[in-house]
Design an enzyme around this catalytic site. Structure first.
Site, PDB file in Angstrom:
ATOM      1  N   HIS A 187     -10.273   9.473  22.908  1.00  0.00           N
ATOM      2  CA  HIS A 187      -9.310   9.119  23.977  1.00  0.00           C
ATOM      3  C   HIS A 187      -9.740   7.811  24.678  1.00  0.00           C
ATOM      4  CE1 HIS A 187      -6.912   9.555  27.623  1.00  0.00           C
ATOM      5  NE2 HIS A 187      -6.436  10.712  27.257  1.00  0.00           N
TER       6      HIS A 187
ATOM      7  N   GLU B 182      -5.468   5.909  21.538  1.00  0.00           N
ATOM      8  CA  GLU B 182      -6.330   7.041  21.151  1.00  0.00           C
ATOM      9  C   GLU B 182      -6.103   7.422  19.688  1.00  0.00           C
ATOM     10  OE1 GLU B 182      -5.171  10.080  23.999  1.00  0.00           O
ATOM     11  OE2 GLU B 182      -4.681   8.483  25.430  1.00  0.00           O
TER      12      GLU B 182
END
Ligand code: TA6
Length: 298
Positions: A167, A270
């Site tokens: 992320h 991400e």
């Protein structure tokens, strides 16, 4: 292992363990062309700076650095689920991996590149949330680029399914003046509007809250930041989803570890396997997802 034991076993002029923010164990890697900081907490890459470049990864000035709390910035490791846990709203968002202390498995220097391997094994706490035996390894390779590789081994007697993401928070001059290319041909789930959308055929821009999960795409993305004359290439493998997020002020205000004044300074791109791109892993099998970050002028 204590800092002293880690430094005795793995320390070199390029690899050093120390007490970082919140006194959390921190590994600093330095090559002739770059440096990186990785917390053992969550196997969390918190900083990446090519020599002479602005920081590549964003870190919130209000981030927590404490056991059991996620770090806001850098590269949170989301595993074994992405987002809220479908069958347990009380479970931690984005899984438990980013909340647990990982151990140092190995450090290998090849030429000027350094690879740090961190390991997380299932335990009673993880099994309370997710009743499977697994071994996860995050390999961080620092050189003229930054490569993260998340390996998951199924040590259970039955198959299991998981979702995951690296992320990554990227530092930008102002998210309202950057664009992301590479996803023009991909369908996506717009998590702001709550609907699935067809390919847009154009770059992504950030005029408001943007939260999109692009599906069935292996493509490399590029973050274009003309104000800083910089491009950041985000290549991946073993990942079928790419999530692109910036909360804008609407959602940033609701995040106390972010705040309503710093949201223009990052964009998340991400590499993931999320939503319908769930991974099913047979007993004894290993799944590998990687993301390689490279800064270019332009
Ligand atoms: O990747 C985007 C997202 O799923 C957003 O919905 C937002 O929740 C973001 O992740 C941050 O999640 P966190 O749990 O780290 O606050």
């Amino acid at each position: 292992m204590t800092m002293e034991e880690l430094n005795r076993k793995f320390g070199t002029s390029a690899v050093r363990f120390s007490a970082g923010k919140g006194a959390l164990p921190l590994c600093t890697l330095e090559t002739p062309v770059s440096r990186a900081e990785i917390y053992l907490h969550g196997a969390h890459v918190a900083a990446y700076e090519p020599t002479g470049e602005r920081p590549v990864l964003y870190m919130s000035p209000r981030s927590n650095f404490a056991p059991g709390k996620p770090i806001r910035g850098g590269v949170p490791v989301c595993f074994p689920w992405f987002g809220p846990k479908a069958d347990d709203p009380a479970a931690p968002a984005h899984g438990f991996a980013r909340l647990k202390p990982w151990s140092v498995q190995d450090i290998v220097c090849r030429g000027d590149a350094i690879t740090l391997s961190l390991q997380l094994d299932s335990d009673a706490e993880t099994q309370a949330h997710w009743p499977f035996d697994f071994e996860a390894v995050l390999q961080v390779t620092l050189g003229d680029a930054l490569k993260l590789q998340l390996e998951v081994l199924n040590r259970s007697g039955s198959p299991f399914e998981f979702t995951e993401a690296l992320h990554t928070y990227f530092t930008v001059s102002d998210v309202r003046s950057v664009s992301v290319t590479g996803l023009e041909a991909a369908r996506f789930v717009d998590k702001v509007g709550g609907v699935e959308q067809g390919p847009t055929g154009r770059e992504i821009r950030f005029e408001g809250e943007t939260n999109r999960a692009y599906l069935n795409t292996d493509d490399t993305c590029v973050i274009h930041d003309p104000s800083w004359l910089r491009k950041i290439e985000v290549a991946k493998s073993g990942s079928r989803s790419t999530v692109v997020w910036n909360p804008h002020v609407e959602k940033a205000t609701a995040l106390p570890d972010l705040g309503d004044d710093t949201w223009p300074n990052f964009v998340c791109v991400e590499s993931a396997n999320a939503l319908t791109n769930t991974v099913t892993l047979a007993p004894g099998d290993v799944h590998i997802m990687s993301q390689t970050i490279r800064v270019m002028k332009g």
